[in-house]
Design a protein around this motif. Structure first.
Motif, PDB file in Angstrom:
ATOM      1  N   VAL A  55       8.905  10.882   0.678  1.00 37.55           N
ATOM      2  CA  VAL A  55       7.610  10.263   0.964  1.00 37.55           C
ATOM      3  C   VAL A  55       6.510  11.310   0.821  1.00 37.55           C
ATOM      4  O   VAL A  55       6.651  12.441   1.296  1.00 37.55           O
ATOM      5  CB  VAL A  55       7.606   9.687   2.399  1.00 37.55           C
ATOM      6  N   ASP A  56       5.428  10.941   0.175  1.00 43.10           N
ATOM      7  CA  ASP A  56       4.215  11.758   0.045  1.00 43.10           C
ATOM      8  C   ASP A  56       4.383  13.007  -0.818  1.00 43.10           C
ATOM      9  O   ASP A  56       3.760  14.041  -0.555  1.00 43.10           O
ATOM     10  CB  ASP A  56       3.645  12.138   1.417  1.00 43.10           C
ATOM     11  N   LEU A  57       5.186  12.907  -1.877  1.00 49.73           N
ATOM     12  CA  LEU A  57       5.277  13.990  -2.862  1.00 49.73           C
ATOM     13  C   LEU A  57       4.346  13.630  -4.019  1.00 49.73           C
ATOM     14  O   LEU A  57       4.549  12.607  -4.677  1.00 49.73           O
ATOM     15  CB  LEU A  57       6.711  14.158  -3.372  1.00 49.73           C
ATOM     16  N   PRO A  58       3.315  14.429  -4.248  1.00 47.88           N
ATOM     17  CA  PRO A  58       2.373  14.115  -5.334  1.00 47.88           C
ATOM     18  C   PRO A  58       3.058  14.140  -6.705  1.00 47.88           C
ATOM     19  O   PRO A  58       4.110  14.752  -6.893  1.00 47.88           O
ATOM     20  CB  PRO A  58       1.342  15.246  -5.238  1.00 47.88           C
ATOM     21  N   ALA A  59       2.415  13.486  -7.646  1.00 48.90           N
ATOM     22  CA  ALA A  59       2.886  13.499  -9.037  1.00 48.90           C
ATOM     23  C   ALA A  59       2.747  14.915  -9.589  1.00 48.90           C
ATOM     24  O   ALA A  59       1.901  15.690  -9.142  1.00 48.90           O
ATOM     25  CB  ALA A  59       2.056  12.530  -9.874  1.00 48.90           C
ATOM     26  N   PRO A  60       3.582  15.274 -10.556  1.00 45.55           N
ATOM     27  CA  PRO A  60       3.479  16.602 -11.167  1.00 45.55           C
ATOM     28  C   PRO A  60       2.081  16.858 -11.736  1.00 45.55           C
ATOM     29  O   PRO A  60       1.429  15.958 -12.255  1.00 45.55           O
ATOM     30  CB  PRO A  60       4.519  16.557 -12.290  1.00 45.55           C
ATOM     31  N   GLN A  61       1.645  18.110 -11.614  1.00 43.74           N
ATOM     32  CA  GLN A  61       0.366  18.583 -12.166  1.00 43.74           C
ATOM     33  C   GLN A  61       0.642  19.879 -12.918  1.00 43.74           C
ATOM     34  O   GLN A  61       1.488  20.674 -12.495  1.00 43.74           O
ATOM     35  CB  GLN A  61      -0.631  18.864 -11.039  1.00 43.74           C
ATOM     36  N   ASP A  62      -0.076  20.108 -13.981  1.00 40.39           N
ATOM     37  CA  ASP A  62       0.081  21.349 -14.742  1.00 40.39           C
ATOM     38  C   ASP A  62      -0.142  22.566 -13.846  1.00 40.39           C
ATOM     39  O   ASP A  62      -1.058  22.573 -13.017  1.00 40.39           O
ATOM     40  CB  ASP A  62      -0.907  21.404 -15.908  1.00 40.39           C
ATOM     41  N   ASN A  63       0.692  23.583 -14.019  1.00 39.89           N
ATOM     42  CA  ASN A  63       0.569  24.867 -13.326  1.00 39.89           C
ATOM     43  C   ASN A  63       0.550  24.746 -11.802  1.00 39.89           C
ATOM     44  O   ASN A  63      -0.106  25.539 -11.123  1.00 39.89           O
ATOM     45  CB  ASN A  63      -0.679  25.622 -13.796  1.00 39.89           C
ATOM     46  N   THR A  64       1.249  23.744 -11.267  1.00 37.65           N
ATOM     47  CA  THR A  64       1.300  23.525  -9.826  1.00 37.65           C
ATOM     48  C   THR A  64       2.738  23.473  -9.357  1.00 37.65           C
ATOM     49  O   THR A  64       3.576  22.825  -9.980  1.00 37.65           O
ATOM     50  CB  THR A  64       0.585  22.206  -9.451  1.00 37.65           C
ATOM     51  N   ILE A  65       3.004  24.192  -8.279  1.00 36.31           N
ATOM     52  CA  ILE A  65       4.293  24.125  -7.605  1.00 36.31           C
ATOM     53  C   ILE A  65       4.045  23.580  -6.208  1.00 36.31           C
ATOM     54  O   ILE A  65       3.185  24.086  -5.471  1.00 36.31           O
ATOM     55  CB  ILE A  65       4.972  25.502  -7.524  1.00 36.31           C
ATOM     56  N   TYR A  66       4.801  22.550  -5.858  1.00 39.33           N
ATOM     57  CA  TYR A  66       4.723  21.954  -4.531  1.00 39.33           C
ATOM     58  C   TYR A  66       5.798  22.577  -3.653  1.00 39.33           C
ATOM     59  O   TYR A  66       6.973  22.552  -3.998  1.00 39.33           O
ATOM     60  CB  TYR A  66       4.901  20.440  -4.606  1.00 39.33           C
ATOM     61  N   ILE A  67       5.381  23.143  -2.526  1.00 39.92           N
ATOM     62  CA  ILE A  67       6.326  23.767  -1.605  1.00 39.92           C
ATOM     63  C   ILE A  67       6.681  22.749  -0.523  1.00 39.92           C
ATOM     64  O   ILE A  67       5.802  22.220   0.164  1.00 39.92           O
ATOM     65  CB  ILE A  67       5.732  25.036  -0.983  1.00 39.92           C
TER      66      ILE A  67
END
Length: 108
Positions: A55-67
């Motif tokens: 739940v609440d994981l954003p869509a992929p974005q260029d040059n972005t890492i989600y921790i």
């Protein structure tokens, strides 16, 4: 460390990365990504848990890492833009609380 990469902390607490040369503190972004759960009451104080979707994981974005937490990362192994703190190698205080991690574990 992590030059040109946007790191987004999707946990509820600050993350301190200390690779021995550089210390980077990442404040929580305000969004907390979790794994949904459903509990079933079996009676007598016993429950079963069924793990659901992330739940609440954003869509992929260029040059972005989600921790995210290791549990969340494990539920989305196909997301190569997701990482979790390397808590297995964490520095801890005298009470066992994590002070810092040496880096991130990226999904690959």
């Amino acid at each position: 460390m992590y030059d040109g990469i946007n790191l987004v902390n999707l946990t509820p607490h600050p993350i301190v990365i200390d690779d021995g040369t550089t210390v980077l503190t990442l404040a929580p972004s305000g969004t907390i990504t979790r794994v949904a759960t459903n509990l079933t009451d079996l009676g007598d104080g016993l429950y079963t848990r069924v793990w659901g979707d992330v739940v609440d994981l954003p869509a992929p974005q260029d040059n972005t890492i989600y921790i995210v937490s290791a549990m969340v990362a494990g539920r989305v192994p196909d997301r190569t833009d997701v990482a979790s703190p390397a808590t297995d190698l964490a520095k801890r205080d005298d009470n066992g609380r994590i002070v810092s991690v040496p880096g991130l574990i990226i999904n690959r």
